[in-house]
Scaffold this active site. Structure first.
Site, short mmCIF file in Angstrom:
data_model
loop_
_atom_site.label_atom_id
_atom_site.label_comp_id
_atom_site.label_asym_id
_atom_site.label_seq_id
_atom_site.Cartn_x
_atom_site.Cartn_y
_atom_site.Cartn_z
N ALA A 19 0.81 -1.18 0.08
CA ALA A 19 0.01 -0.09 0.06
C ALA A 19 0.69 1.26 -0.01
O ALA A 19 0.31 2.51 0.02
CB ALA A 19 -1.19 0.19 1.16
N GLU A 174 10.73 2.13 18.00
CA GLU A 174 10.53 1.04 16.95
C GLU A 174 11.13 -0.28 17.21
O GLU A 174 11.51 -1.15 16.42
CB GLU A 174 11.33 1.63 15.53
N ARG A 214 12.48 7.76 12.92
CA ARG A 214 11.53 7.15 13.78
C ARG A 214 11.37 6.90 15.17
O ARG A 214 10.80 6.97 15.99
CB ARG A 214 11.05 5.62 12.97
N HIS A 250 15.70 2.17 9.63
CA HIS A 250 15.91 1.51 10.93
C HIS A 250 17.32 1.09 10.93
O HIS A 250 17.88 0.96 9.90
CB HIS A 250 15.06 0.21 11.04
N ASP A 252 18.68 -1.42 11.76
CA ASP A 252 19.06 -2.79 11.24
C ASP A 252 19.18 -3.08 9.71
O ASP A 252 19.13 -3.97 8.99
CB ASP A 252 17.98 -3.70 11.86
N CYS A 369 14.41 -8.37 9.84
CA CYS A 369 12.99 -7.70 10.19
C CYS A 369 11.89 -8.50 10.56
O CYS A 369 11.18 -8.43 11.39
CB CYS A 369 12.29 -6.92 8.94
O1 SUG Z 1 7.97 -0.21 9.07
N1 SUG Z 1 7.02 -1.66 5.99
C1 SUG Z 1 7.70 -1.71 7.12
C2 SUG Z 1 9.05 -2.47 7.10
C3 SUG Z 1 9.80 -2.87 8.58
C4 SUG Z 1 10.92 -3.38 8.27
N2 SUG Z 1 11.44 -3.71 9.58
C5 SUG Z 1 12.72 -3.56 10.04
N3 SUG Z 1 13.62 -2.84 9.14
N4 SUG Z 1 13.09 -3.88 10.98
C6 SUG Z 1 7.78 -0.39 7.79
O2 SUG Z 1 8.20 0.51 6.97
C7 SUG Z 1 5.20 -1.11 4.53
C8 SUG Z 1 3.78 -1.51 4.43
C9 SUG Z 1 3.08 -1.03 3.07
O3 SUG Z 1 3.65 0.22 2.49
O4 SUG Z 1 2.13 -1.52 2.60
C10 SUG Z 1 5.87 -1.42 5.77
O5 SUG Z 1 5.22 -0.96 6.88
#
Ligand code: SUG
Length: 445
Positions: A19, A174, A214, A250, A252, A369
């Site tokens: 999305a 986060e 974040r 992030h 990570d 992640c």
């Molecule tokens: O928070 N993607 C997540 C990915 C999280 C990755 N986590 C770490 N790096 N630990 C985020 O950005 C995308 C959802 C969307 O666009 O449909 C999303 O939420």
């Protein structure tokens, strides 16, 4: 007492979709509106879990959340039957509906920050669910995340759960994605490294310009206080704002640690030399390996595209380490060559294994992640809800469960389909039985 690190991987939920919700996360933005395959996403995740289990590691399963989140839609003023609420939300804003349908809880590195008992003042394992306040779709997660954590780690003798930090960007948190622990062995007192993107109460400090930071310094400090960590053992370091502006949303995405190894990009932190020095001075143990990757070896853009640092470094039963990488790292020659030299060099990492977690990668979620690390001693491991620990039988059961309930194609338009809500609740209801979680979802209460 022997301690192990257990990876609790997020099971991908039935509404997994693209999305474009995460500003600052390149993959999420570039795949916005593409069609997703929730079934394949869940099976890819399960395959990684099973492979780590087969490598002799203890592997956990972290349940997804109830989506669409009808309660949030009601709170936002949408009324009527479930079908009417979904239709009205879609009409008002497909993005609001998509936010309430995101399967983002799969990225359990963002579920919580965990401090093992060897580090905490009361010698319990401490959990604080992340508030994920910077992104609306992710801010819907912490309450149920806590419910699930408590259902997995219920014994108050060993486990302590804190309420997530206040739902405000000043305390944007986060979770483990910005938290790394270095230790000689999992059961020994370690150095907990908290990486933040900005200061909430001091505008004169450096901060990114283009994309949001974040995690705040103040949030990181609050977690360390709540967990009863000694100041002698906690390190707070600022992420380089320039890399956040290049898609490192992030820490990570640019650094990964395990035991006495930290693999990091030379541009990851502000004041890297002081940081390395502080970690060295606080670490008790034999040899610390700071494995620095230079820009010449791997550019930031390549790191972001391949997720070289969003890898898992795991310790195998013979005490050697392996690196768990996404396929993108195999497909990029420079990164692949780097990994080959890494495992050939004189450091504890001796092997690399590549996994196809592409459905998750398209939303910016690599192998790291997808997992929450929890270091546990034997008694603590015994106290974990055993139904959430992967076995061959549980793996088979979950594959059957996914195949029975998940769709193989989902577009944003499909999110308003009331049948998807019914399918999702039916699946999750069954899952809470399989994982012996009790009634962790609102629709069950
Ligand atoms: O928070 N993607 C997540 C990915 C999280 C990755 N986590 C770490 N790096 N630990 C985020 O950005 C995308 C959802 C969307 O666009 O449909 C999303 O939420």
């Amino acid at each position: 007492m022997k301690s192990v690190e257990v990876n609790f991987d997020g099971l991908v939920g039935p509404t997994h979709n693209y999305a474009g919700l995460s500003e600052g996360n390149m993959a999420s933005l570039s795949n916005a509106q593409n069609s997703s395959n929730p079934k394949q996403a869940a099976l890819q995740g399960l395959k990684k879990m099973k492979a780590l289990h087969d490598m002799g590691l203890t592997q956990g399963v972290f349940a997804p959340q109830e989506r669409p989140d009808i309660y949030t839609l009601k709170r936002l003023g949408f009324q009527g039957s479930d079908a009417q609420i979904l239709a009205a939300a879609y009409k008002a804003s497909p993005s609001i509906l998509a936010s309430c349908c995101s399967a983002s809880t799969m990225w359990t590195a963002n579920a919580a920050t965990v401090s093992p008992s060897a580090d905490t003042s009361d010698q319990k394992v401490h959990f604080t669910a992340a508030n994920l306040a910077n992104k609306f779709h992710r801010s819907l997660e912490p309450k149920t995340t806590s419910n699930i954590l408590q259902a997995m780690f219920a014994d108050e003798k060993y486990f302590k759960h804190h309420q997530h930090l206040n739902d405000n960007e000043h305390f944007g948190d986060e979770g483990a994605a910005n938290h790394t622990r270095l230790c000689q062995s999992y059961g020994e007192n370690g150095v907990e490294i908290f990486t933040y993107g900005r200061f909430a109460f001091n505008r004169n400090m450096p901060a990114p310009i283009k994309f949001p930071a974040r995690q705040t310094f103040e949030a990181s400090q609050a977690i360390a206080r709540l967990h009863g960590l000694s100041t002698e053992k906690a390190v707070f370091v600022q992420q380089n704002p320039a890399v956040i502006d290049q898609g490192v949303f992030h820490n990570d995405v640019i650094a990964v640690g395990n035991q006495n190894v930290l693999l990091y990009h030379e541009q990851a932190y502000l004041n890297t030399d002081a940081f390395v020095e502080e970690v060295r001075s606080k670490f008790t143990g034999e040899q610390l390996h700071f494995l620095k990757v230079t820009t010449e070896q791997v550019a930031i853009k390549e790191a972001v595209n391949t997720y070289l640092f969003n890898t898992q470094i795991v310790t195998l039963n013979d005490n050697s380490m392996a690196i768990i990488a996404p396929m993108h790292c195999r497909e990029n020659k420079r990164v692949y060559d780097f990994l080959q030299s890494l495992i050939a060099d004189n450091n504890p990492i001796n092997d690399v294994k590549f996994f196809d977690v592409n459905e998750s990668m398209k939303n910016g979620g690599g192998p790291a992640c997808l997992r929450l690390r929890v270091a546990l001693n034997e008694a603590e491991l015994q106290a974990v809800n055993p139904a959430c620990l992967l076995s061959n039988k549980l793996y088979e059961q979950l594959v059957v469960w996914v195949n029975a309930h998940y769709r193989d194609k989902l577009m944003i338009d499909d999110l308003r389909d009331p049948q998807l809500l019914i399918e999702s609740r039916t699946a999750l209801d069954e899952l809470t039985e399989i994982l012996s979680l009790g009634s962790v979802y609102r629709f069950q209460q």
